[in-house]
Design a protein around this motif. Structure first.
Motif, PDB file in Angstrom:
ATOM      1  N   SER A 151       0.797  -1.234   0.000  1.00 51.45           N
ATOM      2  CA  SER A 151       0.000   0.000   0.000  1.00 51.45           C
ATOM      3  C   SER A 151       0.824   1.276   0.000  1.00 51.45           C
ATOM      4  CB  SER A 151      -0.934   0.011   1.215  1.00 51.45           C
ATOM      5  OG  SER A 151      -0.186   0.016   2.429  1.00 51.45           O
ATOM      6  N   PRO A 159       3.547   2.296  -1.667  1.00 47.29           N
ATOM      7  CA  PRO A 159       3.896   2.939  -2.946  1.00 47.29           C
ATOM      8  C   PRO A 159       2.774   3.794  -3.521  1.00 47.29           C
ATOM      9  CG  PRO A 159       4.649   0.673  -2.920  1.00 47.29           C
ATOM     10  CD  PRO A 159       3.795   0.845  -1.708  1.00 47.29           C
ATOM     11  N   GLU A 160       1.528   3.392  -3.311  1.00 48.36           N
ATOM     12  CA  GLU A 160       0.384   4.135  -3.848  1.00 48.36           C
ATOM     13  C   GLU A 160      -0.173   5.142  -2.849  1.00 48.36           C
ATOM     14  OE1 GLU A 160      -0.414   3.843  -6.923  1.00 48.36           O
ATOM     15  OE2 GLU A 160       0.972   2.171  -7.297  1.00 48.36           O
ATOM     16  N   ALA A 161      -0.112   4.830  -1.568  1.00 50.18           N
ATOM     17  CA  ALA A 161      -0.701   5.708  -0.547  1.00 50.18           C
ATOM     18  C   ALA A 161       0.271   5.871   0.615  1.00 50.18           C
ATOM     19  CB  ALA A 161      -2.039   5.144  -0.061  1.00 50.18           C
ATOM     20  N   GLU A 201      14.064   8.029  -2.838  1.00 45.06           N
ATOM     21  CA  GLU A 201      13.167   7.140  -3.581  1.00 45.06           C
ATOM     22  C   GLU A 201      14.004   6.249  -4.490  1.00 45.06           C
ATOM     23  OE1 GLU A 201       8.992   7.342  -6.105  1.00 45.06           O
ATOM     24  OE2 GLU A 201      10.170   9.164  -5.786  1.00 45.06           O
ATOM     25  N   ILE A 235      10.272  -3.060  -5.222  1.00 44.97           N
ATOM     26  CA  ILE A 235       9.234  -2.038  -5.102  1.00 44.97           C
ATOM     27  C   ILE A 235       9.928  -0.688  -4.945  1.00 44.97           C
ATOM     28  CG2 ILE A 235       7.521  -3.592  -4.111  1.00 44.97           C
ATOM     29  CD1 ILE A 235       8.185  -2.497  -1.374  1.00 44.97           C
ATOM     30  N   LEU A 255      10.064   2.882  -3.349  1.00 47.05           N
ATOM     31  CA  LEU A 255       9.539   3.590  -2.186  1.00 47.05           C
ATOM     32  C   LEU A 255      10.498   4.703  -1.799  1.00 47.05           C
ATOM     33  CD1 LEU A 255       8.125   0.923   0.310  1.00 47.05           C
ATOM     34  CD2 LEU A 255       6.909   2.871  -0.637  1.00 47.05           C
TER      35      LEU A 255
END
Length: 598
Positions: free
Chosen positions: A358, A360-362, A379, A399, A401
């Motif tokens: 979650s 990465p999107e939020a 990042e 991922i 981040l």
């Protein structure tokens, strides 16, 4: 005494009944008194040579076998696990123990038995015949191999107990009990006894308050304060928490000094007597209630305004701690030296899985670290880092981040594929240390100094030396090889052998075979003196991997000369691996045909 009777609702009569329940008819010479507080060690006063032969075995093995059978008796399979014999030889050993007077044979020993589980006669797996201990067997089960103390050493120990009693009486409010009298009992009361296995003392403890109800309230407050500091739950004595703390202050956890509750008319030399009456009049108070837990309204790590459980180090006050963590951050930052309020489940794996999916999107924060909001976040791609298999395996995709230097380890992420498992474990430990240090720094809380105890190296027995000899004979072995060997008993599966190999690992007598690919992954071989010496020098010089330096998680560079020393160690390990695999090929491990339960 009468004060204990009042406090514990006739606890004195209960302890006296327990003392008479099992009379000392086993040959021990200890005093016929109840342990102070109703809790004491079961070790008797019989001294034996644990290495002397007994019934064809070392006395230590027979003692441990009998100890396993107290108080409920022995089954045949329990005895096999203790002495590592097959069924027939174990039956012969139990018969010899019966003839020697240590065991009582079951009444149905020679009766025909039908196993309704297996639908067979004489089933060895569901054999529930029970051999029970005789008084002589119970005495040997509780015997000690410890060397007796001299009278001079015993006097020095008693002087420490008397000094501790004076300190307790100087501040009776600290433990809510005080010492009225200490008398010598047992062999120590005999001035002519020079060799003493135990120093037995009868201690008369009195409560601080004269009202039993107020004394119980005060002890409950004392116990709740200890629980708030993170004192782990344990078995207190039968009188109360303060009574237990007083016993601990007097003799600690000594194996030599034993404290007993005095009986009426007890005679013995008086070693200490308090002339003052330190029992104070109690002031009536309202019924005591344990303080309610008060959670915080924001998480101290991620900064979200959600319900946060108070968290503190063990040894620090929890109820007033200014540090609070939400359920997710609590699972990410949990270690064994922390305590927290509430009953939330602390399980990192599902939290790591959910947040890695979650964040990465939020992200929790629009700037800075996506998890904690700290500045200096970068990042970049991150790979899952497993402490056993390392990173970048099993087709794991990275991922992307924005994380600081601490949060990757909390989320079990690493900065590159190919990181080994040990590196991932050290990275996670460094990030946890950094998280805890930052939480304390921002809250203005001092760190509670911890006492690190050196790990005790397990004692090697004849079985461990036999395993080491078999490893040297065949070059390289695995736990599965040992379980399949003809000498392995039915209960000795590969997990059982793994525990024995772990003892040899702890003593640095064996090492894992790293050469040979996947086929040699679970193999172990004997370690050489040179290999152990090189490992000791490497560990003293430098430990590779990330660390928390007080400000950031960094990986310091190795000092000069460390790389050359590591190269020598790797060359020695590779040479030993090749020799072990060659000897394994020349001396294969035989396998035995197993029956239904093997």
């Amino acid at each position: 005494m009468e004060s204990v009777d009042e406090l514990g609702r006739d606890i004195g009569g209960l302890l006296a009944a327990m003392a008479d329940l099992r009379p000392r008819e086993d040959g021990d010479s200890g005093p016929a008194l109840m342990a102070l507080g109703g809790v004491g060690r079961q070790e008797g006063e019989r001294v034996v040579d644990l290495d002397a032969p007994l019934l064809g075995h070392a006395t230590r093995e027979i003692r441990d076998l009998l100890k396993r059978g107290d108080p409920f008796g022995l089954h045949l399979r329990d005895a096999q696990r203790a002495v590592h014999l097959d069924r027939d030889r174990c039956l012969a050993l139990l018969t010899a123990a019966v003839e020697a007077g240590y065991l009582t044979a079951p009444e149905d020993l020679h009766e025909a038995r039908h196993c309704y589980n297996c639908r067979t006669d004489d089933c060895e797996y569901h054999d529930y015949r029970t051999w029970t201990l005789t008084p002589a067997g119970r005495s040997l089960a509780h015997a000690s191999g410890r060397k007796p103390s001299t009278r001079k050493n015993a006097d020095a120990l008693v002087a420490k107990v008397v000094k501790a009693a004076k300190a307790v009486n100087a501040d009776p409010d600290a433990t809510l009990w005080w010492v009225k009298e200490i008398r010598a009992v047992g062999p120590y009361a005999d001035a002519g006894q020079e060799q003493l296995l135990h120093v037995d003392l009868a201690v008369d403890l009195r409560p601080r308050l004269d009202d039993p109800a107020e004394q119980r309230k005060a002890e409950q407050r004392l116990r709740d304060a200890a629980r708030d500091r993170g004192e782990r739950e344990r078995v207190w004595d039968m009188v109360g928490y303060g009574h237990w703390r007083t016993r601990l202050a007097l003799a600690g956890r000594s194996k030599v000094v034993r404290l007993f509750r005095p009986a009426e008319g007890l005679e013995g030399p008086a070693l200490f007597r308090e002339e003052r009456d330190l029992t104070a009049p109690a002031v009536a108070s309202v019924p005591y209630q344990r303080p309610a837990e008060a959670p915080l309204g924001a998480c101290s790590w991620c900064g979200r305004e959600v319900r946060a459980a108070r968290v503190a180090q063990r040894g620090a006050a929890l109820a007033s701690s200014p540090i609070g963590l939400c359920e997710q951050c609590l699972s990410l930052g949990w270690t064994g030296d922390l305590q927290y309020q509430g009953s939330a489940e602390v399980w990192a794996w599902p939290v790591v899985r959910d947040l890695c999916g979650s964040l990465p999107e939020a992200p929790f924060h629009g700037a800075g670290c996506a998890l904690c909001g700290r500045e200096g976040a970068v990042e970049q791609p991150w790979w899952p880092g497993d402490v056993r298999d390392g990173s970048g395996g099993d087709g794991h995709e990275p991922i992307v981040l924005r994380l600081c230097d601490v949060c990757p380890g909390l989320l079990e992420l690493v900065d590159a594929p190919g990181r080994e498992g040990w590196w991932c474990a050290r990275h996670q430990a460094a990030c946890l240390a950094g998280m805890h240090a930052l939480l304390r720094r921002h809250a203005g809380v001092e760190e509670v100094p911890g006492v690190k105890k050196a790990r005790k190296v397990p004692r090697l027995t004849a079985l461990h030396r036999d395993v080491l000899a078999r490893v040297a004979e065949h070059g390289a072995l695995s736990a599965l090889d040992l379980a399949r060997a003809p000498f392995s008993q039915d209960h000795q599966d590969y997990r059982w052998w793994q525990v024995r190999l772990a003892h040899l690992f702890d003593n640095r007598l064996i090492a894992a075979v790293r050469a040979g690919g996947d086929e040699a992954r679970a193999l172990v071989r004997a370690a050489s003196d040179l290999e152990r010496d090189l490992a000791t020098r490497l560990g003293a010089l430098y430990t590779p991997g990330p660390v928390w330096d007080g400000e950031r998680v960094v990986e310091p560079a190795p000092p000069a000369g460390w790389a050359e020393l590591r190269g020598q160690a790797e060359q020695e390990a590779a040479r030993l691996d090749r020799e072990a695999l060659r000897r394994r090929a020349d001396h294969p491990v035989p396998e035995a045909v197993r029956g239904r339960w093997g």
